[in-house]
Design an enzyme around this catalytic site. Structure first.
Site, PDB file in Angstrom:
ATOM      1  N   ASN A  46       0.901  -1.253  -0.067  1.00  0.00           N
ATOM      2  CA  ASN A  46      -0.136   0.063  -0.130  1.00  0.00           C
ATOM      3  C   ASN A  46       0.840   1.322   0.026  1.00  0.00           C
ATOM      4  O   ASN A  46       0.345   2.405   0.133  1.00  0.00           O
ATOM      5  CB  ASN A  46      -0.929  -0.091   1.054  1.00  0.00           C
ATOM      6  CG  ASN A  46      -2.039  -0.979   1.051  1.00  0.00           C
ATOM      7  OD1 ASN A  46      -2.510  -1.367   0.212  1.00  0.00           O
ATOM      8  ND2 ASN A  46      -2.428  -1.622   2.234  1.00  0.00           N
ATOM      9  N   HIS A 131     -15.243  -1.185   5.053  1.00  0.00           N
ATOM     10  CA  HIS A 131     -14.048  -1.899   5.710  1.00  0.00           C
ATOM     11  C   HIS A 131     -14.500  -2.319   6.920  1.00  0.00           C
ATOM     12  O   HIS A 131     -15.571  -1.805   7.595  1.00  0.00           O
ATOM     13  CB  HIS A 131     -12.905  -0.886   5.866  1.00  0.00           C
ATOM     14  CG  HIS A 131     -11.615  -1.509   6.272  1.00  0.00           C
ATOM     15  ND1 HIS A 131     -11.612  -1.545   7.715  1.00  0.00           N
ATOM     16  CD2 HIS A 131     -10.755  -2.087   5.730  1.00  0.00           C
ATOM     17  CE1 HIS A 131     -10.171  -2.339   7.905  1.00  0.00           C
ATOM     18  NE2 HIS A 131      -9.841  -2.692   6.613  1.00  0.00           N
ATOM     19  N   GLU A 173     -16.467   4.954   1.795  1.00  0.00           N
ATOM     20  CA  GLU A 173     -14.941   4.911   1.860  1.00  0.00           C
ATOM     21  C   GLU A 173     -14.797   5.787   0.687  1.00  0.00           C
ATOM     22  O   GLU A 173     -15.503   5.922  -0.306  1.00  0.00           O
ATOM     23  CB  GLU A 173     -14.501   3.627   1.581  1.00  0.00           C
ATOM     24  CG  GLU A 173     -14.594   2.733   2.793  1.00  0.00           C
ATOM     25  CD  GLU A 173     -13.834   1.350   2.610  1.00  0.00           C
ATOM     26  OE1 GLU A 173     -12.755   1.432   2.239  1.00  0.00           O
ATOM     27  OE2 GLU A 173     -14.414   0.632   3.024  1.00  0.00           O
ATOM     28  N   SER A 177     -11.277  -0.397  -0.515  1.00  0.00           N
ATOM     29  CA  SER A 177      -9.903  -1.297  -0.362  1.00  0.00           C
ATOM     30  C   SER A 177      -9.963  -2.469  -1.157  1.00  0.00           C
ATOM     31  O   SER A 177      -8.779  -2.886  -1.369  1.00  0.00           O
ATOM     32  CB  SER A 177      -9.701  -1.375   1.052  1.00  0.00           C
ATOM     33  OG  SER A 177     -10.617  -2.263   1.682  1.00  0.00           O
ATOM     34  N   ASP A 202     -14.123   7.292   5.334  1.00  0.00           N
ATOM     35  CA  ASP A 202     -12.764   6.766   5.539  1.00  0.00           C
ATOM     36  C   ASP A 202     -12.116   7.020   4.188  1.00  0.00           C
ATOM     37  O   ASP A 202     -12.277   6.054   3.297  1.00  0.00           O
ATOM     38  CB  ASP A 202     -12.809   5.328   5.976  1.00  0.00           C
ATOM     39  CG  ASP A 202     -11.664   4.499   5.882  1.00  0.00           C
ATOM     40  OD1 ASP A 202     -10.671   5.238   5.904  1.00  0.00           O
ATOM     41  OD2 ASP A 202     -11.664   3.308   5.861  1.00  0.00           O
ATOM     42  N   HIS A 205      -7.309   5.137   1.507  1.00  0.00           N
ATOM     43  CA  HIS A 205      -6.574   4.648   0.126  1.00  0.00           C
ATOM     44  C   HIS A 205      -6.470   5.797  -0.430  1.00  0.00           C
ATOM     45  O   HIS A 205      -6.074   5.596  -1.817  1.00  0.00           O
ATOM     46  CB  HIS A 205      -7.420   3.362  -0.551  1.00  0.00           C
ATOM     47  CG  HIS A 205      -7.097   2.126   0.465  1.00  0.00           C
ATOM     48  ND1 HIS A 205      -5.918   1.396   0.178  1.00  0.00           N
ATOM     49  CD2 HIS A 205      -7.593   1.683   1.474  1.00  0.00           C
ATOM     50  CE1 HIS A 205      -5.850   0.274   1.119  1.00  0.00           C
ATOM     51  NE2 HIS A 205      -7.253   0.290   1.827  1.00  0.00           N
ATOM     52  N   LYS A 237      -0.118   3.977   4.546  1.00  0.00           N
ATOM     53  CA  LYS A 237      -0.412   3.851   3.092  1.00  0.00           C
ATOM     54  C   LYS A 237       0.391   4.495   2.288  1.00  0.00           C
ATOM     55  O   LYS A 237       1.714   4.624   2.373  1.00  0.00           O
ATOM     56  CB  LYS A 237      -1.831   3.337   2.591  1.00  0.00           C
ATOM     57  CG  LYS A 237      -2.662   2.516   3.466  1.00  0.00           C
ATOM     58  CD  LYS A 237      -4.098   2.313   3.201  1.00  0.00           C
ATOM     59  CE  LYS A 237      -4.882   1.376   3.912  1.00  0.00           C
ATOM     60  NZ  LYS A 237      -4.579   1.399   5.468  1.00  0.00           N
TER      61      LYS A 237
END
Length: 384
Positions: A46, A131, A173, A177, A202, A205, A237
């Site tokens: 990541n 997640h 998100e 992910s 969130d 990423h 990440k």
């Protein structure tokens, strides 16, 4: 025998090709990895911008440890500097640091609905592909949990319209992910406002990778002051550090300080990590060349995969999943790739839904064109 279910559950995992194990990583970078003295091209990192192996330089280091929780003596100048910088860059009034993104996500949701009387009037609306940390937070909260189909705004609208809850929290998100696609933030914000709900994003990423300055999924929204009510970003990440930050209004953060048990009873983030993270984020702001290289690598991988008739999911981010369906088949393909010098991850249930096991390819700015060509050629052989 006491706790005899342990062995039976382990056997069931083995038989279903769902057993997990750890590998000792002897050395790793965004591009390469060494396991059991064998060298592989690393497509499971990541570290999207390839910063993990670059040194950071910062001043003001007085202590490696934070000594205690943030509400005792653990909140030092280094942590405050990082919080203030992130607030200024992302357009929020206040913030608080956590030692992991999982802790940040799950504890915020639990704490927000800690009052059972309030929770009985509350509902949490979660994307079905959120997640585990977000789902766990909702499962341990006292509020009702309502799931909506992945990125399906019509389904979410229907769920909101049918809800009698007084307090509504929508959770999604920035970049998902396991699928690599992005949430429709503008539509989510619009629905939240229309239904007097809060929106929590969130962006684990997305932060560091998306946006002209690497501020993530929400960067285009900053100038218009049209941001999610709660934003969670993580540092493990693209930032190549560790920990996480929760951003929101001053009142919200103060509420978390009173009622968030993870924050209250955990040792605070190390000031060393805080200063390292701050230095790295400042570097990332000017790392447009690395983001450009990453985007070029993503485009190359997608083009070569298409030429070789490798069916990828609809993702434009560094996360490029290839669904094989069967867990056993996915494991076999993963092992064949390792034999060819490619290291990536076989993602299986319960991380993803049944019959959607996949090879999860993650690309970085550190990969070369030859690396990606090699990957595609090896993938073609492994899934033939």
């Amino acid at each position: 025998m006491s706790f005899d279910f342990i062995n039976s559950h382990l056997q069931a995992r083995q038989q279903s090709a769902l057993n997990r194990k750890r590998y000792v990583i002897e050395q790793a970078s965004a591009r390469e990895i060494i396991v059991d003295n064998k060298h592989y091209l690393n497509f499971a990192s990541n570290d999207y911008l390839g910063f993990a192996d670059e040194p950071t330089v910062f001043e003001g280091m007085q202590s490696l440890g934070s000594h205690s929780s943030a509400l005792v003596t653990g909140y030092q100048g280094a942590q405050q500097q990082l919080e203030k910088y992130l607030c200024a860059q992302l357009g929020y009034n206040n913030a608080m640091l956590f030692n992991s993104g999982f802790s940040a996500n799950s504890s915020v949701i639990k704490a927000l609905f800690q009052d059972k009387a309030i929770a009985q009037q509350s509902a949490i609306f979660q994307d079905k592909l959120n997640h585990a940390s977000l789902i766990d937070g909702a499962l341990h909260a006292n509020a009702a949990l309502v799931r909506f189909n992945h990125n399906d705004m019509n389904h979410l609208r229907s769920r909101l319209e049918k809800s009698n809850a007084k307090y509504k929290l929508i959770v999604s998100e920035g970049v998902f992910s396991m699928d690599g696609d992005q949430a429709p933030l503008i539509e989510l914000l619009s629905l939240a406002k229309a239904h007097n709900a809060w929106l929590m994003i969130d962006d684990a990423h997305g932060f560091g990778v998306l946006g002209k300055s690497g501020l993530g999924s929400c960067e285009p929204l900053i100038a218009a002051d049209n941001l999610p009510d709660i934003l969670v970003i993580t540092f493990g990440k693209a930032v190549a550090s560790s920990g996480a930050c929760v951003l929101g209004s001053s009142e919200f953060i103060d509420y978390m300080l009173q009622f968030n048990r993870d924050y209250t009873y955990s040792t605070a983030m190390s000031p060393f990590i805080a200063l390292h993270t701050l230095s790295r984020i400042k570097t990332i702001r000017d790392a447009s060349h690395k983001r450009a290289k990453l985007n070029a690598n993503i485009a190359l991988f997608k083009r070569l995969a298409n030429e070789h008739k490798i069916a990828l999911m609809d993702s434009t981010t560094a996360i490029q999943p290839l669904i094989l369906g069967c867990a056993e088949q996915t494991l076999k393909a993963c092992e064949q790739l390792k034999q060819q010098g490619i290291w990536l991850t076989a993602i299986r249930p319960p991380t993803v839904q049944h019959n959607t096991s996949r090879l999860r390819v993650t690309l970085t700015a550190a990969h070369t064109e030859q690396d990606i060509t090699t990957l595609v050629n090896c993938l073609k052989k492994a899934i033939a």
